[in-house]
Design an enzyme around this catalytic site. Structure first.
Site, mmCIF file in Angstrom:
data_model
loop_
_atom_site.group_PDB
_atom_site.id
_atom_site.type_symbol
_atom_site.label_atom_id
_atom_site.label_comp_id
_atom_site.label_asym_id
_atom_site.label_seq_id
_atom_site.Cartn_x
_atom_site.Cartn_y
_atom_site.Cartn_z
ATOM 1 N N ASP A 102 56.028 -22.100 12.183
ATOM 2 C CA ASP A 102 55.462 -23.224 12.905
ATOM 3 C C ASP A 102 54.934 -24.371 13.035
ATOM 4 O O ASP A 102 54.805 -25.198 11.937
ATOM 5 C CB ASP A 102 54.210 -22.102 13.923
ATOM 6 C CG ASP A 102 54.099 -23.001 15.859
ATOM 7 O OD1 ASP A 102 55.403 -23.122 16.412
ATOM 8 O OD2 ASP A 102 53.083 -23.342 15.469
ATOM 9 N N SER A 103 55.307 -25.652 13.980
ATOM 10 C CA SER A 103 55.156 -26.725 13.901
ATOM 11 C C SER A 103 53.547 -26.541 13.946
ATOM 12 O O SER A 103 52.865 -28.161 13.344
ATOM 13 C CB SER A 103 55.626 -27.303 15.345
ATOM 14 O OG SER A 103 54.759 -27.034 15.934
ATOM 15 N N TYR B 103 56.215 -30.634 17.930
ATOM 16 C CA TYR B 103 57.782 -30.560 17.976
ATOM 17 C C TYR B 103 58.292 -31.339 19.712
ATOM 18 O O TYR B 103 59.255 -31.151 19.601
ATOM 19 C CB TYR B 103 58.362 -29.349 17.261
ATOM 20 C CG TYR B 103 58.250 -29.391 16.035
ATOM 21 C CD1 TYR B 103 57.399 -30.296 15.163
ATOM 22 C CD2 TYR B 103 58.842 -28.741 15.261
ATOM 23 C CE1 TYR B 103 57.995 -29.803 14.319
ATOM 24 C CE2 TYR B 103 58.956 -28.270 13.882
ATOM 25 C CZ TYR B 103 58.087 -29.370 12.994
ATOM 26 O OH TYR B 103 58.454 -29.163 11.986
ATOM 27 N N GLY B 104 57.751 -30.397 20.060
ATOM 28 C CA GLY B 104 58.252 -29.705 21.857
ATOM 29 C C GLY B 104 59.301 -30.969 22.219
ATOM 30 O O GLY B 104 60.147 -31.044 22.948
ATOM 31 N N CYS C 56 58.369 -20.262 16.482
ATOM 32 C CA CYS C 56 58.115 -21.147 17.770
ATOM 33 C C CYS C 56 58.889 -21.292 18.523
ATOM 34 O O CYS C 56 60.730 -21.477 17.691
ATOM 35 C CB CYS C 56 58.770 -23.132 16.333
ATOM 36 S SG CYS C 56 58.808 -24.374 17.518
ATOM 37 N N ASN C 57 58.939 -21.553 19.262
ATOM 38 C CA ASN C 57 60.175 -21.059 20.366
ATOM 39 C C ASN C 57 61.207 -22.440 20.300
ATOM 40 O O ASN C 57 62.239 -22.977 20.106
ATOM 41 C CB ASN C 57 59.558 -20.995 21.602
ATOM 42 C CG ASN C 57 59.249 -20.217 21.872
ATOM 43 O OD1 ASN C 57 60.205 -19.429 23.079
ATOM 44 N ND2 ASN C 57 57.909 -19.731 22.067
ATOM 45 N N THR C 58 60.737 -24.197 20.212
ATOM 46 C CA THR C 58 60.893 -25.092 20.133
ATOM 47 C C THR C 58 61.859 -24.522 18.688
ATOM 48 O O THR C 58 63.377 -25.065 18.995
ATOM 49 C CB THR C 58 60.638 -25.956 19.962
ATOM 50 O OG1 THR C 58 59.098 -25.999 20.605
ATOM 51 C CG2 THR C 58 61.109 -27.750 20.367
ATOM 52 N N GLU D 287 46.430 -27.786 20.189
ATOM 53 C CA GLU D 287 46.629 -28.501 18.761
ATOM 54 C C GLU D 287 45.385 -29.648 18.571
ATOM 55 O O GLU D 287 44.430 -29.930 17.049
ATOM 56 C CB GLU D 287 47.857 -29.756 18.870
ATOM 57 C CG GLU D 287 48.441 -28.487 18.121
ATOM 58 C CD GLU D 287 48.873 -28.487 16.629
ATOM 59 O OE1 GLU D 287 48.442 -29.183 15.906
ATOM 60 O OE2 GLU D 287 49.476 -26.860 16.724
ATOM 61 N N CYS E 50 56.028 -20.473 24.670
ATOM 62 C CA CYS E 50 55.609 -21.819 22.956
ATOM 63 C C CYS E 50 54.741 -20.692 22.880
ATOM 64 O O CYS E 50 53.819 -20.071 23.522
ATOM 65 C CB CYS E 50 55.636 -22.541 23.802
ATOM 66 S SG CYS E 50 54.538 -23.481 22.444
ATOM 67 N N THR E 51 54.715 -20.817 21.276
ATOM 68 C CA THR E 51 53.551 -19.635 20.819
ATOM 69 C C THR E 51 52.060 -20.227 20.705
ATOM 70 O O THR E 51 51.685 -19.902 20.545
ATOM 71 C CB THR E 51 53.839 -19.722 19.294
ATOM 72 O OG1 THR E 51 54.806 -20.695 18.749
ATOM 73 C CG2 THR E 51 54.963 -18.349 19.275
ATOM 74 N N HIS E 52 52.170 -21.536 20.740
ATOM 75 C CA HIS E 52 49.954 -21.939 21.697
ATOM 76 C C HIS E 52 49.780 -21.397 22.367
ATOM 77 O O HIS E 52 48.828 -21.733 22.941
ATOM 78 C CB HIS E 52 51.035 -23.733 21.377
ATOM 79 C CG HIS E 52 50.986 -23.915 20.345
ATOM 80 N ND1 HIS E 52 52.168 -23.909 19.128
ATOM 81 C CD2 HIS E 52 50.173 -25.140 19.656
ATOM 82 C CE1 HIS E 52 52.478 -24.478 18.030
ATOM 83 N NE2 HIS E 52 50.879 -25.734 18.860
HETATM 84 N N1 DGL Z 1 54.492 -23.488 19.190
HETATM 85 C C1 DGL Z 1 56.009 -23.641 19.367
HETATM 86 C C2 DGL Z 1 56.362 -23.268 20.314
HETATM 87 O O1 DGL Z 1 56.999 -22.438 20.605
HETATM 88 C C3 DGL Z 1 56.340 -25.426 19.505
HETATM 89 C C4 DGL Z 1 55.448 -25.787 20.188
HETATM 90 C C5 DGL Z 1 55.464 -27.862 19.248
HETATM 91 O O2 DGL Z 1 55.688 -28.089 18.624
HETATM 92 O O3 DGL Z 1 55.582 -28.619 20.579
HETATM 93 O O4 DGL Z 1 57.320 -23.959 20.532
#
Ligand code: DGL
Length: 290
Positions: free
Chosen positions: A23-24, A55-56, A86-88, A171, A205-207
């Site tokens: 993941d990011s 990363y988003g 990570c979805n992104t 974060e 988004c996994t966050h």
């Molecule tokens: N947790 C990640 C996701 O699922 C990325 C979030 C990010 O870095 O912006 O998209």
């Protein structure tokens, strides 16, 4: 890629190794936690690119480049199977890595993402077919959920909303702060203004599960929330049942190694709270880390 990395990938080809989870930053821990629950005896390496998160809001090219570096690193550590938790990264890098890079790196390894299994399962929760998506600007702009749902569940009506502040809140360890209330409520209101009938939301988004308490507080009562971690874990089990050749290339020691591209002390303390166990991490560097 440098020659040491290339040689490490070559020499570990076909040998059993841990499952790589990428993941990011911290978000993929929400996926790792569920995968470990489903498959506790496997070995894992978790890699969070905290130094370059989020990363988003990054371009397609950068997300692809950073994700490929992480995958190559995890391959060099012996991982035969890597989950982009990570979805992104799944939205912007997975397909290119699967189609262009994997055949050259090692056609025997696999990289899987989180969007397809989520899209396959969301229909089970919605009663009226109105589904909402919260995601990073990158995931929403990629249209990946729209494409997958159009293919897999064309009866669903999807409304999407990008939440650029949610990942930085997580974060920066502000998920429980007052700033989080402001942004969570604002973004939920914006999504429901687009479609008042939404009865199910995807936290794309996994966050976002790290903001779950506040998300629940501001969502209209009765709204179902898709648990992406559980879905991804279930779909991994199913994948391994259907691919016994990959199943037996996963080592079974029940261990987790945590790697981060940023400060390990901060990562270890947050990961320990989140995983409910000691989560000693080590800092690594990736080729284009600034
Ligand atoms: N947790 C990640 C996701 O699922 C990325 C979030 C990010 O870095 O912006 O998209």
């Amino acid at each position: 890629m440098n020659s040491a990395l290339r040689e490490a990938i070559r020499s570990t080809a076909g040998h059993p190794g841990p499952i790589g989870v990428f993941d990011s930053g911290y978000g993929g821990l929400t996926i790792l936690r569920e995968i470990r629950r489903a498959l506790p005896d496997a070995d894992y390496i978790y890699l969070g690119d905290n130094a370059r998160a989020p990363y988003g809001s990054r371009s397609f090219e950068l997300v692809y480049k950073f994700t490929l570096e992480a995958v190559e690193y995890l391959f060099s550590q012996g991982c035969q199977l890597v989950i982009l938790a990570c979805n992104t990264a799944s939205a912007k890098a997975l397909r290119t890595i699967q189609q262009n890079d994997l055949p050259m790196l090692d056609p025997g390894r696999r990289v899987l993402g989180v969007i397809r299994p989520t899209a396959e399962n969301v229909g089970k929760l919605s009663r009226n077919g109105h589904v909402g998506l919260f995601g990073t600007p990158g995931t929403v702009a990629s249209g990946s959920y729209d494409l997958e749902l159009a293919k897999l569940q064309p009866h669903l009506r999807l409304s999407s909303h990008a939440c650029p502040m949610w990942v930085p809140l997580v974060e920066n360890l502000e998920a429980e702060g007052e700033g989080a209330d402001y942004f969570v409520r604002k973004d939920i209101d914006a999504l429901f203004a687009a479609d008042k009938e939404i009865d199910t939301v995807i936290l794309g988004c996994t966050h976002y599960p790290l903001l779950l308490r506040k998300i629940r507080q501001y969502l209209p009562e009765g709204t179902a929330i898709v648990n992406q971690g559980e879905i991804v874990a279930e779909s991994l089990l199913d994948y391994l049942r259907r691919h016994p050749g990959m199943d037996c290339r996963i080592t079974r020691g029940g261990t987790v190694r945590y790697l981060t591209t940023e400060e390990p002390a901060k990562f270890s303390s947050l990961a320990a709270v989140f995983m409910g166990e000691n989560a000693e991490s080590r800092r690594i560097t990736l080729p284009n880390l600034l």
